[in-house]
Design an enzyme around this catalytic site. Structure first.
Site, PDB file in Angstrom:
ATOM      1  N   GLN A 179     -28.059 -10.568  27.246  1.00 25.56           N
ATOM      2  CA  GLN A 179     -29.038  -9.959  26.324  1.00 25.56           C
ATOM      3  C   GLN A 179     -29.477  -8.561  26.777  1.00 25.56           C
ATOM      4  O   GLN A 179     -30.405  -7.993  26.195  1.00 25.56           O
ATOM      5  CB  GLN A 179     -30.265 -10.874  26.161  1.00 25.56           C
ATOM      6  CG  GLN A 179     -29.963 -12.249  25.575  1.00 25.56           C
ATOM      7  CD  GLN A 179     -29.518 -12.221  24.107  1.00 25.56           C
ATOM      8  OE1 GLN A 179     -29.559 -11.186  23.430  1.00 25.56           O
ATOM      9  NE2 GLN A 179     -29.073 -13.361  23.602  1.00 25.56           N
ATOM     10  N   HIS A 201     -19.846 -11.367  21.436  1.00 23.56           N
ATOM     11  CA  HIS A 201     -20.420 -11.539  20.084  1.00 23.56           C
ATOM     12  C   HIS A 201     -21.890 -11.156  19.977  1.00 23.56           C
ATOM     13  O   HIS A 201     -22.445 -11.144  18.891  1.00 23.56           O
ATOM     14  CB  HIS A 201     -20.160 -12.963  19.566  1.00 23.56           C
ATOM     15  CG  HIS A 201     -20.960 -14.052  20.213  1.00 23.56           C
ATOM     16  ND1 HIS A 201     -22.046 -14.615  19.589  1.00 23.56           N
ATOM     17  CD2 HIS A 201     -20.832 -14.698  21.390  1.00 23.56           C
ATOM     18  CE1 HIS A 201     -22.546 -15.582  20.372  1.00 23.56           C
ATOM     19  NE2 HIS A 201     -21.814 -15.644  21.468  1.00 23.56           N
ATOM     20  N   THR A 237      -2.859 -17.165  28.766  1.00 21.60           N
ATOM     21  CA  THR A 237      -2.457 -15.909  28.140  1.00 21.60           C
ATOM     22  C   THR A 237      -3.674 -15.227  27.519  1.00 21.60           C
ATOM     23  O   THR A 237      -4.457 -15.860  26.812  1.00 21.60           O
ATOM     24  CB  THR A 237      -1.381 -16.184  27.068  1.00 21.60           C
ATOM     25  OG1 THR A 237      -0.313 -16.876  27.719  1.00 21.60           O
ATOM     26  CG2 THR A 237      -0.870 -14.898  26.441  1.00 21.60           C
ATOM     27  N   CYS A 323     -29.771 -21.903  20.787  1.00 23.71           N
ATOM     28  CA  CYS A 323     -29.194 -22.979  21.591  1.00 23.71           C
ATOM     29  C   CYS A 323     -30.102 -24.189  21.678  1.00 23.71           C
ATOM     30  O   CYS A 323     -29.660 -25.281  21.971  1.00 23.71           O
ATOM     31  CB  CYS A 323     -28.892 -22.485  22.991  1.00 23.71           C
ATOM     32  SG  CYS A 323     -27.706 -21.172  22.938  1.00 23.71           S
TER      33      CYS A 323
HETATM   34  N1  PLP Z   1     -26.703 -16.189  28.208  1.00 25.17           N
HETATM   35  C1  PLP Z   1     -27.644 -15.802  27.334  1.00 25.17           C
HETATM   36  C2  PLP Z   1     -28.894 -15.173  27.843  1.00 25.17           C
HETATM   37  C3  PLP Z   1     -27.458 -15.998  25.962  1.00 25.17           C
HETATM   38  O1  PLP Z   1     -28.409 -15.616  25.105  1.00 25.17           O
HETATM   39  C4  PLP Z   1     -26.266 -16.607  25.524  1.00 25.17           C
HETATM   40  C5  PLP Z   1     -26.043 -16.898  24.088  1.00 25.17           C
HETATM   41  O2  PLP Z   1     -26.938 -17.288  23.376  1.00 25.17           O
HETATM   42  C6  PLP Z   1     -25.300 -16.976  26.470  1.00 25.17           C
HETATM   43  C7  PLP Z   1     -25.553 -16.758  27.802  1.00 25.17           C
HETATM   44  C8  PLP Z   1     -24.010 -17.633  26.083  1.00 25.17           C
HETATM   45  O3  PLP Z   1     -23.105 -16.682  25.594  1.00 25.17           O
HETATM   46  P1  PLP Z   1     -21.713 -17.158  24.946  1.00 25.17           P
HETATM   47  O4  PLP Z   1     -22.024 -17.581  23.559  1.00 25.17           O
HETATM   48  O5  PLP Z   1     -20.834 -15.952  24.988  1.00 25.17           O
HETATM   49  O6  PLP Z   1     -21.199 -18.249  25.790  1.00 25.17           O
END
Ligand code: PLP
Length: 377
Positions: A179, A201, A237, A323
């Protein structure tokens, strides 16, 4: 018109990143092939690595491409344990990490590692001393995120990692920079981490690509064994199209980190000004938070209810964090967000494409939601 305020969950893929996917797909050769088609793909990977390395101010060979930041963090955590876990058993982290860091550390704890999780102080802040004072000769790993994904809180990682290295130079310092990368201006040496996890992303590249910086000389054993790609560190790969796309997004964003920061900060200020003094509403993200993430609580209205109300107005936010999928966030509690707000917090997360009009529309929909949902209760 749709208003997207959930950029910490994921971002819209920019045109440059889309074009780079196509370019990477056209170059269909296997980067490990010795013939000319392989060399073309390999060249794309080399250029992408150079872009990422340049953006962090590190060597090309210190960048490894992965499928996501979750994989990057898992690799560091399990890989450090695999490399040095027989001799050193202590892992230090915080109680506000993303699950992609918290879960592999929990797993190591079950395997017998000693895990110390540092809570924020009474103000919801992590003090460097609270972590540094725990480091001893048995400490294998310290993992601390740069910007918290639920409130935008910026942790004092520079001071933390400096102190950790002073206390035990062998301790691996890992930082989840998902972030903060391309949002705050920093290079790897500024924060002093040995390993940094990044995700495509969150910065207008597609889902399914991440990167990991590992400083030369730091011992992390690979998790993926096989054909020896990524200098043997991550077999499989390479996803040439998405890696190319990740680099295209970084190339686009890098020159404007400060400019976009200022744009987003002024949007945050506008949001805070519009909500200040409104009864039953609190903004939980103060001045020591990244302007890209704003946590807002509306008393007595459940996060999910407000989220869907806003959705009915074509405005998209998260409840806490994407999440946590509607679960009460333990991270908000740890950050000392008052109990009465834990169920009633939404996350507004911005990008530089958002406008003042987006903020105004959000504020009026939020107030409308507050008034009408309070009646239904
Ligand atoms: N770390 C933080 C602080 C995040 O906000 C996120 C995604 O929400 C991730 C890790 C995980 O990233 P990824 O979706 O690329 O695994």
């Amino acid at each position: 018109m749709m208003i997207y305020l959930d950029n910490a969950a994921t971002t819209k893929v920019c045109d440059e990143a889309k074009a780079a996917v196509m370019e990477g797909l056209e170059a269909f050769g296997n980067p490990s092939s010795l013939h000319h088609l392989g060399v073309v793909s390999e060249e794309i990977l080399n250029n992408a690595r150079k872009t990422l390395a340049g953006s962090l101010g590190v060597k090309d060979k210190e960048i490894f491409f992965t499928s996501c930041a979750t994989e990057s963090s898992n690799t560091v955590i399990f890989g450090a344990a695999k490399a040095c876990g027989k001799r050193r058993k202590k892992i230090i982290t915080t109680t506000i990490e993303h699950p992609s860091v918290a879960a592999p550390i929990n797993e190591l704890e079950e395997q017998g590692f000693e895990v110390v999780r540092v809570s924020p102080d009474e103000n919801g802040r992590i003090t460097p001393e609270s972590i540094i004072s725990l480091v001893d000769k048995n400490t294998l790993l310290v993992s601390v995120m740069y910007v918290n994904n639920e409130t935008g809180y910026i942790l004092p990682v520079k001071e933390i990692f400096k102190g950790v290295k002073r206390a035990n130079p062998d301790t691996v310092c890992h930082c989840d920079c998902v972030q903060s990368f391309m949002k705050l201006p920093f290079k790897a040496k500024d924060i002093g981490a040995d390993c940094i996890s990044l995700s495509g992303h969150k910065l207008h590249a597609p889902k399914g690509v991440g990167a990991l910086y590992v400083k030369s000389g730091v011992r992390i054993l690979p998790l993926m064994l096989g054909g020896g790609q990524e200098s043997g560190f991550r077999s499989g790969t390479e996803n040439v199209a998405l890696i190319n796309s990740f680099a295209a997004a970084v190339k686009k964003l890098e020159p404007t980190v400060m400019q976009r920061y200022e744009t987003v900060l002024s949007l945050k200020k506008r949001l805070i000004a519009a909500l200040s003094g409104k009864e039953g509403i609190a903004v939980n993200s103060g001045d020591d938070c990244s302007p890209y993430v704003i946590s807002v609580s509306v008393e007595r209205i459940k996060s999910e209810t407000m989220l869907h109300f806003l959705e009915s107005r074509d405005i998209y936010v998260s409840s806490g964090s994407a999440c946590s999928k509607g679960k009460k966030s333990s991270v908000l509690k740890e950050l000392k967000i008052p109990e009465k707000y834990l169920d009633s917090t939404i996350r507004v997360s911005l990008c530089a494409e958002n406008t003042e009009g987006d903020i105004d529309a959000f504020v009026s929909a939020l107030l409308e939601g507050q008034a009408s949902l309070a009646k239904i209760r």
